[in-house]
Design a protein around this motif. Structure first.
Motif, PDB file in Angstrom:
ATOM      1  N   MET A 103       0.821  -1.210   0.000  1.00 54.67           N
ATOM      2  CA  MET A 103       0.000   0.000   0.000  1.00 54.67           C
ATOM      3  C   MET A 103       0.861   1.268   0.000  1.00 54.67           C
ATOM      4  SD  MET A 103      -1.168  -0.234   4.000  1.00 54.67           S
ATOM      5  CE  MET A 103      -1.756   1.419   4.139  1.00 54.67           C
ATOM      6  N   TYR A 104       2.151   1.126   0.358  1.00 58.44           N
ATOM      7  CA  TYR A 104       3.038   2.292   0.409  1.00 58.44           C
ATOM      8  C   TYR A 104       3.795   2.517  -0.894  1.00 58.44           C
ATOM      9  CZ  TYR A 104       2.006   1.999   5.372  1.00 58.44           C
ATOM     10  OH  TYR A 104       1.351   1.948   6.582  1.00 58.44           O
ATOM     11  N   PHE A 105       3.611   1.647  -1.879  1.00 64.46           N
ATOM     12  CA  PHE A 105       4.305   1.823  -3.154  1.00 64.46           C
ATOM     13  C   PHE A 105       4.051   3.204  -3.768  1.00 64.46           C
ATOM     14  CE2 PHE A 105       4.672  -2.986  -4.379  1.00 64.46           C
ATOM     15  CZ  PHE A 105       5.605  -3.148  -3.372  1.00 64.46           C
ATOM     16  N   PRO A 106       2.784   3.670  -3.810  1.00 68.10           N
ATOM     17  CA  PRO A 106       2.545   4.963  -4.466  1.00 68.10           C
ATOM     18  C   PRO A 106       3.191   6.155  -3.761  1.00 68.10           C
ATOM     19  CG  PRO A 106       0.505   3.680  -4.275  1.00 68.10           C
ATOM     20  CD  PRO A 106       1.528   3.007  -3.424  1.00 68.10           C
ATOM     21  N   VAL A 107       3.520   5.997  -2.475  1.00 67.80           N
ATOM     22  CA  VAL A 107       4.080   7.132  -1.728  1.00 67.80           C
ATOM     23  C   VAL A 107       5.517   6.844  -1.274  1.00 67.80           C
ATOM     24  CG1 VAL A 107       1.864   8.043  -0.971  1.00 67.80           C
ATOM     25  CG2 VAL A 107       2.990   6.271   0.407  1.00 67.80           C
ATOM     26  N   LYS A 108       6.171   5.882  -1.929  1.00 67.55           N
ATOM     27  CA  LYS A 108       7.514   5.502  -1.490  1.00 67.55           C
ATOM     28  C   LYS A 108       8.489   6.675  -1.566  1.00 67.55           C
ATOM     29  CE  LYS A 108       9.321   3.652  -5.858  1.00 67.55           C
ATOM     30  NZ  LYS A 108      10.314   4.733  -6.063  1.00 67.55           N
ATOM     31  N   ASP A 109       8.378   7.514  -2.587  1.00 62.98           N
ATOM     32  CA  ASP A 109       9.319   8.631  -2.715  1.00 62.98           C
ATOM     33  C   ASP A 109       9.171   9.605  -1.548  1.00 62.98           C
ATOM     34  OD1 ASP A 109      10.248   7.528  -5.047  1.00 62.98           O
ATOM     35  OD2 ASP A 109       9.073   8.810  -6.363  1.00 62.98           O
ATOM     36  N   LYS A 110       7.948   9.823  -1.110  1.00 60.63           N
ATOM     37  CA  LYS A 110       7.714  10.714   0.029  1.00 60.63           C
ATOM     38  C   LYS A 110       8.292  10.117   1.314  1.00 60.63           C
ATOM     39  CE  LYS A 110       3.941  13.060   2.496  1.00 60.63           C
ATOM     40  NZ  LYS A 110       4.172  12.491   3.833  1.00 60.63           N
ATOM     41  N   ILE A 111       8.063   8.815   1.511  1.00 58.16           N
ATOM     42  CA  ILE A 111       8.579   8.143   2.707  1.00 58.16           C
ATOM     43  C   ILE A 111      10.101   8.185   2.734  1.00 58.16           C
ATOM     44  CG2 ILE A 111       8.810   5.890   3.835  1.00 58.16           C
ATOM     45  CD1 ILE A 111       5.946   5.286   2.782  1.00 58.16           C
ATOM     46  N   LEU A 112      10.726   7.848   1.611  1.00 55.08           N
ATOM     47  CA  LEU A 112      12.185   7.824   1.559  1.00 55.08           C
ATOM     48  C   LEU A 112      12.779   9.225   1.649  1.00 55.08           C
ATOM     49  CD1 LEU A 112      12.617   5.044  -1.145  1.00 55.08           C
ATOM     50  CD2 LEU A 112      12.945   4.830   1.323  1.00 55.08           C
ATOM     51  N   ALA A 113      12.056  10.216   1.134  1.00 55.00           N
ATOM     52  CA  ALA A 113      12.520  11.603   1.261  1.00 55.00           C
ATOM     53  C   ALA A 113      12.534  12.033   2.726  1.00 55.00           C
ATOM     54  CB  ALA A 113      11.623  12.529   0.445  1.00 55.00           C
ATOM     55  N   GLU A 114      11.540  11.584   3.493  1.00 56.01           N
ATOM     56  CA  GLU A 114      11.506  11.915   4.916  1.00 56.01           C
ATOM     57  C   GLU A 114      12.677  11.267   5.655  1.00 56.01           C
ATOM     58  OE1 GLU A 114       7.657  10.727   6.243  1.00 56.01           O
ATOM     59  OE2 GLU A 114       6.638  12.432   5.303  1.00 56.01           O
ATOM     60  N   PHE A 115      13.021  10.032   5.273  1.00 53.00           N
ATOM     61  CA  PHE A 115      14.175   9.389   5.893  1.00 53.00           C
ATOM     62  C   PHE A 115      15.474  10.116   5.518  1.00 53.00           C
ATOM     63  CE2 PHE A 115      11.699   5.233   6.291  1.00 53.00           C
ATOM     64  CZ  PHE A 115      11.642   5.295   7.674  1.00 53.00           C
ATOM     65  N   TRP A 116      15.521  10.656   4.307  1.00 49.44           N
ATOM     66  CA  TRP A 116      16.694  11.429   3.914  1.00 49.44           C
ATOM     67  C   TRP A 116      16.800  12.705   4.760  1.00 49.44           C
ATOM     68  CZ3 TRP A 116      21.261  11.801   1.773  1.00 49.44           C
ATOM     69  CH2 TRP A 116      21.767  13.067   1.440  1.00 49.44           C
ATOM     70  N   GLU A 117      15.678  13.381   4.931  1.00 46.91           N
ATOM     71  CA  GLU A 117      15.678  14.633   5.684  1.00 46.91           C
ATOM     72  C   GLU A 117      16.053  14.422   7.149  1.00 46.91           C
ATOM     73  OE1 GLU A 117      11.751  15.997   4.956  1.00 46.91           O
ATOM     74  OE2 GLU A 117      12.143  16.543   2.865  1.00 46.91           O
ATOM     75  N   LYS A 118      15.595  13.310   7.729  1.00 44.99           N
ATOM     76  CA  LYS A 118      15.835  13.071   9.158  1.00 44.99           C
ATOM     77  C   LYS A 118      17.159  12.385   9.436  1.00 44.99           C
ATOM     78  CE  LYS A 118      10.932  12.850  10.275  1.00 44.99           C
ATOM     79  NZ  LYS A 118       9.764  11.978  10.536  1.00 44.99           N
ATOM     80  N   TYR A 119      17.568  11.468   8.534  1.00 42.69           N
ATOM     81  CA  TYR A 119      18.727  10.631   8.824  1.00 42.69           C
ATOM     82  C   TYR A 119      19.807  10.639   7.739  1.00 42.69           C
ATOM     83  CZ  TYR A 119      15.661   8.566  12.357  1.00 42.69           C
ATOM     84  OH  TYR A 119      14.809   8.371  13.425  1.00 42.69           O
ATOM     85  N   LYS A 120      19.512  11.290   6.602  1.00 40.38           N
ATOM     86  CA  LYS A 120      20.397  11.232   5.438  1.00 40.38           C
ATOM     87  C   LYS A 120      20.502   9.802   4.879  1.00 40.38           C
ATOM     88  CE  LYS A 120      21.288  15.590   5.124  1.00 40.38           C
ATOM     89  NZ  LYS A 120      20.094  16.055   5.863  1.00 40.38           N
TER      90      LYS A 120
END
Length: 258
Positions: A103-120
């Motif tokens: 169910m998270y496939f369509p929003v994977k870029d948003k999820i991974l972008a948040e991990f980049w912002e918080k943890y690089k």
């Protein structure tokens, strides 16, 4: 004698890509130790795996039981989580939650972008063999968060053990969202170490010559290595399975195991 006190947790969650999903050796590791933990903790020991059999009801390892945690399951489903709760068909028949992460496939870029912002977390070079496990770990973290908010209190002592880089995003999620949960990250072999050995290069005889970042780039596993490294660094306790793998962790990940 040090003054550290051994504190027994009230709840243990254990997360692996191979819970009710027999694809490798970690299945044997988890399935053989689970009965002993389940015997001691009963229903306060909960395993979490991926719902990779979701198109069929024929998973030989899993028997669904919709009476287990029924009130919470209904709440979780209302929150948009797609889960099945039941028993692992092994000795002790411990409770298992299978998570549908698609169910998270369509929003994977948003999820991974948040991990980049918080943890690089560097996911830019990842392919689907990276995205699927990363989204599973994220979904597992959300399941633990939901269970915590519905069933537990600030006084409960909670441990969540995550196996391998495939679940590392769950460590990052809980570190940010539910810091009360003590996260254990366990690697059975490092991403870079696997690549070196898998390409018939000498591993331990030339150990100190290898740099984790450069080797991850060389073998195009930068995204996996980044997730593994961050999960190890952000976990409350970092463990592995042997002294040799502990040396790999120190050399390639940059943190000694606990």
């Amino acid at each position: 004698m040090n003054d550290k006190k051994l504190v027994k947790p009230d709840y243990i969650f254990e997360v692996s890509w191979e819970v009710c999903n027999k694809v490798g050796g970690i299945y044997t590791v988890v399935s053989t130790k689970a009965p002993g933990i389940q015997h001691e903790y009963n229903n306060n020991y909960i395993l979490i795996g991926p719902d990779v059999w979701k198109e069929t009801r024929q998973n030989p390892d899993f028997t669904e039981d919709r009476t287990i945690f029924r009130a919470w399951r209904e709440r979780a489903e209302s929150e948009g989580l797609h889960i099945k709760i039941g028993r692992w068909n092994i000795k002790g028949r411990p409770i298992v939650i299978l998570v549908d992460f698609t169910m998270y496939f369509p929003v994977k870029d948003k999820i991974l972008a948040e991990f980049w912002e918080k943890y690089k977390l560097d996911s830019i070079t990842g392919n689907w063999d990276y995205f699927e496990p990363a989204l599973f770990g994220y979904a597992a973290g959300k399941v633990i968060e939901s269970y915590y908010e519905f069933n537990l209190t600030a006084q409960d002592k909670i441990i969540a053990q995550f196996h391998e880089w495939m679940t590392g995003s769950g460590v990052l999620y809980l570190h940010d969202r539910v810091p009360q949960v003590g996260c254990v990250f366990t690697t059975h072999a490092t991403v870079v170490g696997r690549c070196i050995a898998g390409n018939n290069l000498p591993l331990y005889s030339h150990f100190k010559e290898y740099n984790g970042e450069s080797m991850a780039n060389r073998f195009n596993v930068k995204a996996k290595h980044s997730l593994e490294q961050l999960a190890a660094l952000q976990s409350d306790t970092f463990t592995t399975v042997s002294r040799l793998t502990a040396e790999e962790c120190k050399q390639f990940i940059g943190r000694e195991v606990d």
